[in-house]
Design a protein around this motif. Structure first.
Motif, PDB file in Angstrom:
ATOM      1  N   LYS A  16      -9.961 -48.482  42.789  1.00 40.27           N
ATOM      2  CA  LYS A  16      -9.867 -47.311  42.276  1.00 40.27           C
ATOM      3  C   LYS A  16      -9.346 -46.049  42.973  1.00 40.27           C
ATOM      4  O   LYS A  16      -8.437 -44.945  42.528  1.00 40.27           O
ATOM      5  CB  LYS A  16     -11.278 -46.689  42.817  1.00 40.27           C
ATOM      6  N   GLU A  17      -7.976 -46.752  43.814  1.00 37.58           N
ATOM      7  CA  GLU A  17      -7.372 -45.986  44.712  1.00 37.58           C
ATOM      8  C   GLU A  17      -5.948 -46.110  43.740  1.00 37.58           C
ATOM      9  O   GLU A  17      -4.930 -45.549  44.227  1.00 37.58           O
ATOM     10  CB  GLU A  17      -7.179 -46.658  46.048  1.00 37.58           C
ATOM     11  N   ALA A  18      -5.733 -47.376  42.986  1.00 42.09           N
ATOM     12  CA  ALA A  18      -4.681 -47.863  42.774  1.00 42.09           C
ATOM     13  C   ALA A  18      -4.165 -46.522  41.048  1.00 42.09           C
ATOM     14  O   ALA A  18      -2.183 -46.309  41.406  1.00 42.09           O
ATOM     15  CB  ALA A  18      -4.794 -48.653  41.120  1.00 42.09           C
ATOM     16  N   GLY A  19      -4.885 -45.784  41.214  1.00 38.38           N
ATOM     17  CA  GLY A  19      -4.152 -44.300  39.486  1.00 38.38           C
ATOM     18  C   GLY A  19      -3.204 -44.826  38.951  1.00 38.38           C
ATOM     19  O   GLY A  19      -2.351 -44.667  39.057  1.00 38.38           O
ATOM     20  N   LEU A  20      -3.598 -45.574  37.998  1.00 43.19           N
ATOM     21  CA  LEU A  20      -3.295 -47.045  37.222  1.00 43.19           C
ATOM     22  C   LEU A  20      -2.882 -45.674  35.687  1.00 43.19           C
ATOM     23  O   LEU A  20      -3.873 -44.754  35.647  1.00 43.19           O
ATOM     24  CB  LEU A  20      -3.759 -47.551  36.019  1.00 43.19           C
ATOM     25  N   SER A  21      -1.897 -45.799  35.103  1.00 41.21           N
ATOM     26  CA  SER A  21      -1.723 -44.920  33.739  1.00 41.21           C
ATOM     27  C   SER A  21      -1.302 -46.112  33.092  1.00 41.21           C
ATOM     28  O   SER A  21       0.064 -46.884  33.163  1.00 41.21           O
ATOM     29  CB  SER A  21      -1.126 -43.688  33.600  1.00 41.21           C
ATOM     30  N   VAL A  22      -1.469 -45.604  31.304  1.00 38.69           N
ATOM     31  CA  VAL A  22      -0.262 -46.010  30.498  1.00 38.69           C
ATOM     32  C   VAL A  22       1.064 -45.308  29.984  1.00 38.69           C
ATOM     33  O   VAL A  22       0.674 -44.384  29.793  1.00 38.69           O
ATOM     34  CB  VAL A  22      -1.594 -46.369  29.219  1.00 38.69           C
ATOM     35  N   GLU A  23       1.545 -45.888  30.107  1.00 37.95           N
ATOM     36  CA  GLU A  23       2.988 -45.139  29.948  1.00 37.95           C
ATOM     37  C   GLU A  23       2.985 -44.308  28.677  1.00 37.95           C
ATOM     38  O   GLU A  23       2.805 -45.717  27.098  1.00 37.95           O
ATOM     39  CB  GLU A  23       4.413 -45.180  30.444  1.00 37.95           C
ATOM     40  N   GLY A  24       2.933 -43.554  27.955  1.00 33.74           N
ATOM     41  CA  GLY A  24       3.315 -42.627  26.946  1.00 33.74           C
ATOM     42  C   GLY A  24       1.650 -42.636  25.817  1.00 33.74           C
ATOM     43  O   GLY A  24       1.740 -41.974  24.634  1.00 33.74           O
ATOM     44  N   TYR A  25       0.629 -42.915  27.188  1.00 37.39           N
ATOM     45  CA  TYR A  25      -0.438 -42.641  26.213  1.00 37.39           C
ATOM     46  C   TYR A  25      -1.154 -42.220  27.063  1.00 37.39           C
ATOM     47  O   TYR A  25      -2.262 -41.389  27.118  1.00 37.39           O
ATOM     48  CB  TYR A  25      -0.755 -44.266  26.070  1.00 37.39           C
ATOM     49  N   GLY A  26      -1.487 -42.371  28.751  1.00 34.95           N
ATOM     50  CA  GLY A  26      -1.647 -41.135  29.636  1.00 34.95           C
ATOM     51  C   GLY A  26      -2.748 -42.063  30.796  1.00 34.95           C
ATOM     52  O   GLY A  26      -2.649 -43.119  31.080  1.00 34.95           O
ATOM     53  N   PRO A  27      -3.496 -41.163  31.809  1.00 31.23           N
ATOM     54  CA  PRO A  27      -4.056 -41.842  32.612  1.00 31.23           C
ATOM     55  C   PRO A  27      -5.589 -42.610  31.936  1.00 31.23           C
ATOM     56  O   PRO A  27      -5.843 -42.476  31.032  1.00 31.23           O
ATOM     57  CB  PRO A  27      -5.001 -41.202  33.357  1.00 31.23           C
ATOM     58  N   MET A  28      -5.748 -43.690  32.718  1.00 31.20           N
ATOM     59  CA  MET A  28      -6.717 -44.590  32.793  1.00 31.20           C
ATOM     60  C   MET A  28      -7.732 -44.931  33.129  1.00 31.20           C
ATOM     61  O   MET A  28      -7.292 -43.683  34.727  1.00 31.20           O
ATOM     62  CB  MET A  28      -6.463 -46.420  33.286  1.00 31.20           C
ATOM     63  N   LYS A  29      -9.098 -44.447  33.238  1.00 32.41           N
ATOM     64  CA  LYS A  29     -10.292 -44.235  33.423  1.00 32.41           C
ATOM     65  C   LYS A  29     -10.467 -45.977  34.145  1.00 32.41           C
ATOM     66  O   LYS A  29     -10.580 -47.010  33.703  1.00 32.41           O
ATOM     67  CB  LYS A  29     -11.443 -44.164  32.628  1.00 32.41           C
TER      68      LYS A  29
END
Length: 81
Positions: A16-29
């Motif tokens: 959960k510390e990774a703070g992932l997001s998909v470029e062009g689409y927003g943050p992941m949950k």
């Protein structure tokens, strides 16, 4: 990509510390139960051809899977290392 919907799942050694997001689409949950990150985007115009997932560890990419006739799950799954 299925029915104009993009589903992306990713894992990370940082959890959960990774703070992932998909470029062009927003943050992941983050899903604690499934121990993975996910994002669903509805009403996309077309298969983007490439999905880039970014976080504190860097970036990785996957090619979305086109699904027709109900087979497969339509999820690109880049593994963050």
């Amino acid at each position: 990509v299925d029915d104009n919907k993009l589903n992306v799942e990713a894992t990370s050694a940082l959890g959960k510390e990774a703070g992932l997001s998909v470029e062009g689409y927003g943050p992941m949950k983050w899903s604690r139960k499934m121990a993975l990150w996910s994002l669903s985007v509805s009403r996309i115009a077309a298969n983007p051809g490439l999905v880039i997932v970014s976080g504190v560890e860097g970036s990785d990419f996957a090619t979305p899977v086109e699904v027709s006739g109900g087979g497969g799950n339509g999820k690109g799954k880049p593994e963050k290392k």
